[in-house]
Design a protein around this motif. Structure first.
Motif, PDB file in Angstrom:
ATOM      1  N   ALA A 311       1.007  -9.792  -0.340  1.00  0.00           N
ATOM      2  CA  ALA A 311       2.313  -9.431  -0.881  1.00  0.00           C
ATOM      3  C   ALA A 311       2.451  -7.920  -1.007  1.00  0.00           C
ATOM      4  O   ALA A 311       3.502  -7.345  -0.684  1.00  0.00           O
ATOM      5  CB  ALA A 311       2.503 -10.100  -2.246  1.00  0.00           C
ATOM      6  N   VAL A 312       1.401  -7.261  -1.464  1.00  0.00           N
ATOM      7  CA  VAL A 312       1.439  -5.807  -1.620  1.00  0.00           C
ATOM      8  C   VAL A 312       1.553  -5.129  -0.257  1.00  0.00           C
ATOM      9  O   VAL A 312       2.344  -4.187  -0.069  1.00  0.00           O
ATOM     10  CB  VAL A 312       0.186  -5.308  -2.370  1.00  0.00           C
ATOM     11  N   ALA A 313       0.780  -5.610   0.710  1.00  0.00           N
ATOM     12  CA  ALA A 313       0.844  -5.025   2.055  1.00  0.00           C
ATOM     13  C   ALA A 313       2.244  -5.170   2.650  1.00  0.00           C
ATOM     14  O   ALA A 313       2.759  -4.243   3.291  1.00  0.00           O
ATOM     15  CB  ALA A 313      -0.191  -5.692   2.962  1.00  0.00           C
ATOM     16  N   LEU A 314       2.870  -6.336   2.432  1.00  0.00           N
ATOM     17  CA  LEU A 314       4.222  -6.547   2.942  1.00  0.00           C
ATOM     18  C   LEU A 314       5.205  -5.586   2.280  1.00  0.00           C
ATOM     19  O   LEU A 314       6.031  -4.957   2.958  1.00  0.00           O
ATOM     20  CB  LEU A 314       4.641  -8.000   2.700  1.00  0.00           C
ATOM     21  N   GLU A 404      -5.676  -3.712  -1.450  1.00  0.00           N
ATOM     22  CA  GLU A 404      -4.358  -3.092  -1.336  1.00  0.00           C
ATOM     23  C   GLU A 404      -3.937  -2.519  -2.688  1.00  0.00           C
ATOM     24  O   GLU A 404      -4.174  -3.124  -3.737  1.00  0.00           O
ATOM     25  CB  GLU A 404      -3.321  -4.121  -0.888  1.00  0.00           C
ATOM     26  N   ARG A 405      -3.303  -1.367  -2.644  1.00  0.00           N
ATOM     27  CA  ARG A 405      -2.673  -0.772  -3.819  1.00  0.00           C
ATOM     28  C   ARG A 405      -1.225  -0.461  -3.469  1.00  0.00           C
ATOM     29  O   ARG A 405      -0.910  -0.178  -2.306  1.00  0.00           O
ATOM     30  CB  ARG A 405      -3.404   0.502  -4.255  1.00  0.00           C
ATOM     31  N   ILE A 406      -0.370  -0.529  -4.457  1.00  0.00           N
ATOM     32  CA  ILE A 406       1.037  -0.244  -4.225  1.00  0.00           C
ATOM     33  C   ILE A 406       1.175   1.232  -3.854  1.00  0.00           C
ATOM     34  O   ILE A 406       0.689   2.117  -4.567  1.00  0.00           O
ATOM     35  CB  ILE A 406       1.873  -0.566  -5.471  1.00  0.00           C
ATOM     36  N   ALA A 407       1.802   1.490  -2.726  1.00  0.00           N
ATOM     37  CA  ALA A 407       1.882   2.851  -2.198  1.00  0.00           C
ATOM     38  C   ALA A 407       2.758   3.735  -3.091  1.00  0.00           C
ATOM     39  O   ALA A 407       3.712   3.257  -3.719  1.00  0.00           O
ATOM     40  CB  ALA A 407       2.440   2.826  -0.774  1.00  0.00           C
ATOM     41  N   PRO A 408       2.436   5.030  -3.146  1.00  0.00           N
ATOM     42  CA  PRO A 408       3.266   5.965  -3.929  1.00  0.00           C
ATOM     43  C   PRO A 408       4.723   5.924  -3.468  1.00  0.00           C
ATOM     44  O   PRO A 408       5.008   5.850  -2.267  1.00  0.00           O
ATOM     45  CB  PRO A 408       2.632   7.326  -3.644  1.00  0.00           C
ATOM     46  N   GLY A 409       5.632   5.971  -4.426  1.00  0.00           N
ATOM     47  CA  GLY A 409       7.055   6.006  -4.102  1.00  0.00           C
ATOM     48  C   GLY A 409       7.711   4.645  -3.923  1.00  0.00           C
ATOM     49  O   GLY A 409       8.936   4.561  -3.794  1.00  0.00           O
ATOM     50  N   ILE A 410       6.925   3.573  -3.899  1.00  0.00           N
ATOM     51  CA  ILE A 410       7.502   2.245  -3.705  1.00  0.00           C
ATOM     52  C   ILE A 410       8.250   1.802  -4.957  1.00  0.00           C
ATOM     53  O   ILE A 410       9.384   1.333  -4.906  1.00  0.00           O
ATOM     54  CB  ILE A 410       6.409   1.211  -3.347  1.00  0.00           C
ATOM     55  N   LEU A 411       7.606   1.945  -6.120  1.00  0.00           N
ATOM     56  CA  LEU A 411       8.181   1.446  -7.369  1.00  0.00           C
ATOM     57  C   LEU A 411       9.147   2.454  -7.978  1.00  0.00           C
ATOM     58  O   LEU A 411       8.836   3.650  -8.060  1.00  0.00           O
ATOM     59  CB  LEU A 411       7.069   1.138  -8.369  1.00  0.00           C
ATOM     60  N   LYS A 412      10.277   1.943  -8.424  1.00  0.00           N
ATOM     61  CA  LYS A 412      11.166   2.754  -9.239  1.00  0.00           C
ATOM     62  C   LYS A 412      10.756   2.595 -10.705  1.00  0.00           C
ATOM     63  O   LYS A 412      10.001   1.681 -11.048  1.00  0.00           O
ATOM     64  CB  LYS A 412      12.616   2.302  -9.033  1.00  0.00           C
TER      65      LYS A 412
END
Length: 415
Positions: A311-314, A404-412
């Protein structure tokens, strides 16, 4: 007349993969609809192990403290007792802080927490009691999902459809995708018993007399899994519940005082163990993730964590494309191909590791693995080889082969 919803991403399945994907998309400002066939998440005997990789992701989402407040157990090591000899197999204390353990918490509590966070976002919609069953196609491209609800048919149109509805995925079947199966010679009988009066040390696996029993510590009880030959459950039923209790007590003698709590086979749930994966995870307009793309065995308890990493990769791949190129069909399909390319190798490696584990378990239940007391060669393996391998096993089991880690800038910012 069918109800109609329009969205950017439609996810079939409200398990760990679907809910985490929906949460990240919503936190990124992407409109998302998640369809879950049940009325709630309260289902027992599901994988409940949350590994360090997932705990790190919860921290990224700002949910670490909320998760830690859920009633749970923590395992800093995975031990096995083989014919009376304790083997210290995996030690998570060698991992970087703060998460040097595996957390065991009810999956429904985890999912409820994630959904509560997702529902703070205006772009997240969860539809319960919506059974996704058929894709909607236009000009050879998937453009959404048809589902059944108590209020009648539901049509959800979307730029991208995500099948996260488990190993028996109806959406995957409607897409014509068929997983390749890698035979596993075991099934698991799941049940629970209270903790004995005298405290037991945490032990993940008990192997004795040709039998293997998993004992997962929970607050106030053990969730247990007896490994059996595939297809042999009817033989246990014919032998009767008393024989079943005796087998549990002979495999893990300390549980002998509580096996009477297994009143009948109604208290025992059969898990048919599978290892499979799709040769192709996607078709134009749709992708499978989690168990829909690759069913993992219970070995090492990594199923939830690998599904979440899909899910994170997607999300990492899709969100930047949606922001820069919108819902361009070719760009979305390229994302799906890239996600499969990224997640295939770690999936293949873990499944191979699981198959090796099953072969070792099969050997362990077919004859003597360790002599008691251990012979010289066995002592050398336990005292010299295993300590050198233990930190490597901790990283592989705790994080997976490509965490996997959530990439920078993805989350508001959180709503």
């Amino acid at each position: 007349m069918a109800q109609q919803l329009d969205t950017t991403v439609c996810i079939a399945g409200g398990g760990p993969a679907g809910i985490v994907a929906g949460l990240i998309f919503a936190r990124a400002g992407v409109d998302v609809v998640v369809l879950e066939k049940h009325a709630d998440f309260l289902r027992d005997f599901r994988g409940d192990t949350v590994h360090p990789s997932t705990l790190n992701l919860l921290d990224q989402l700002g949910l670490g403290e909320t998760a830690s407040a859920i009633d749970h157990s923590e395992l800093s090591a995975l031990d096995a007792v083989i014919d009376g000899i304790r083997v210290h197999a995996v030690d998570f204390t060698s991992l970087p802080a703060p998460h040097r353990y595996v957390t065991l918490m009810p999956q429904w509590d985890l999912l409820n927490m994630l959904v509560e966070e997702a529902q703070r976002q205006p772009s997240f919609r969860l539809v319960l009691e919506a059974t996704a069953h058929t894709e909607i196609q236009e000009n050879g491209r998937v453009v959404g999902i048809e589902a059944s609800t108590p209020d009648g048919p539901l049509r959800v149109t979307a730029a991208l459809t995500v099948a996260a509805d488990g190993r028996a995925s109806a959406v995957r079947d409607s897409l014509g995708l068929v997983p390749a199966d890698y035979g596993v010679p075991i099934d698991v009988l799941w049940f629970r018993v209270p903790r004995p009066t005298k405290p037991m040390r945490d032990t993940l696996a008990n192997i004795r007399g040709g039998s293997a029993l998993v004992t997962i510590p929970r607050p106030g009880y053990f969730q247990c899994g007896l490994l059996i030959r595939k297809g042999s459950f009817p033989e246990f039923q014919r032998a009767g519940i008393e024989a079943f209790r005796d087998k549990i007590a002979s495999t893990a003698p300390r549980l002998g005082e509580v096996t009477h709590e297994i009143s009948s086979f109604d208290d025992v749930k059969l898990l048919s163990v599978q290892i499979n994966r799709l040769p192709e995870w996607s078709v134009p307009g749709a992708i499978c993730i989690g168990d829909a793309a690759h069913a993992m065995s219970p070995a090492f308890g990594v199923g939830i964590n690998y599904a979440i990493q899909d899910a994170v990769a997607l999300a990492n791949a899709l969100v930047p494309v949606l922001r820069k190129q919108g819902t361009d069909a070719a760009a979305l399909d390229a994302v799906c191909v890239a996600v499969q390319r990224r997640r295939t190798l770690p999936t293949v490696l873990m499944q191979r590791m699981q198959r090796v584990a099953h072969r070792l378990i099969d050997r362990a239940t077919s004859g003597v693995v360790l002599h008691n007391p251990p012979r010289l060669r066995e002592r050398f393996v336990i005292a010299v080889i295993l300590p050198r391998v233990r930190p490597i096993l901790a990283r592989i089991v705790g994080y997976g082969f490509r965490p996997e880690r959530i990439a920078p800038g993805i989350l508001k910012p959180r709503a």
